[in-house]
Design a protein around this motif. Sequence first.
Motif, PDB file in Angstrom:
ATOM      1  N   PHE A 197       3.975  -5.192  -2.732  1.00  0.00           N
ATOM      2  CA  PHE A 197       2.990  -4.449  -1.942  1.00  0.00           C
ATOM      3  C   PHE A 197       1.637  -4.405  -2.656  1.00  0.00           C
TER       4      PHE A 197
ATOM      5  N   GLN B 217      -2.788  -2.903   2.773  1.00  0.00           N
ATOM      6  CA  GLN B 217      -1.899  -1.858   2.280  1.00  0.00           C
ATOM      7  C   GLN B 217      -2.057  -0.582   3.115  1.00  0.00           C
TER       8      GLN B 217
ATOM      9  N   LEU C 148       8.084  -3.461   2.965  1.00  0.00           N
ATOM     10  CA  LEU C 148       6.977  -3.862   2.095  1.00  0.00           C
ATOM     11  C   LEU C 148       6.566  -2.733   1.152  1.00  0.00           C
TER      12      LEU C 148
END
Length: 236
Positions: A87, A95, A80
């Motif tokens: 992302f 995140q 990711l």
Amino acid sequence: MRARIGVGAAAVLAAGAMAAAGVGAASASPSPTSVSATSTTASSDVKAAKGAGGLKAFLTLNADSPQAAGDRAAEAAAALVNHPKLFAKLPAALQADVTALKDAAPADRVKDAYKIKTTALSGGYGAEIQKRAEALEKAATGLAGLRQELRTAFGSDNPGAGLQKVADQLINHPKLFAKLPANLQADLTALKNAAPADLDAQANKIKDTAINGGYGAKVQKMAQALEKKAAAAPAT
């Protein structure tokens, strides 16, 4: 994204069932005839990152999951992070937690991945992520139930009712069901519609055909593995 999740949930259910062995959850884009090892790995990472919004690897864990599960989740986190356009679409809190998982020491990976799961399910990353997490959690619960039904059926002299439930689940996902071998589709449909007195005979026919390769090598491999697990399970 919701359409992807729907297909993914169906595929998760079917992947745990004998009949769905080898059916993919998503189809990759066509590749050039000559592909380098690097580009093949990149393509694999893209699929890992995009699948169900990248959440599936985290949402299948429990607090006591084995180290290998945590390692896979950390790899998914890295996939990711290494695709910045994808992302960047995630909530800031997600995140941060995905980045922490990517960089976590091996001993902390399960804990950090499980934190992502619980935060997603509780709405800590927002309503949209929560909805995706709940859909995947429901699919995982369904998968566990189907696996148990299959194991029980393969270890039973009366497998009809259990395999009928599996057949019903698969038939209720028509796009996926259509990808199964034609003779397996026919036998699952017959089992779903069978009278109670005929259930065991129909189910044993499916078991025997699967184990003997009548539905193809992939289904045979899954059936043989289930039979082996059923034989090894302690009597209750």
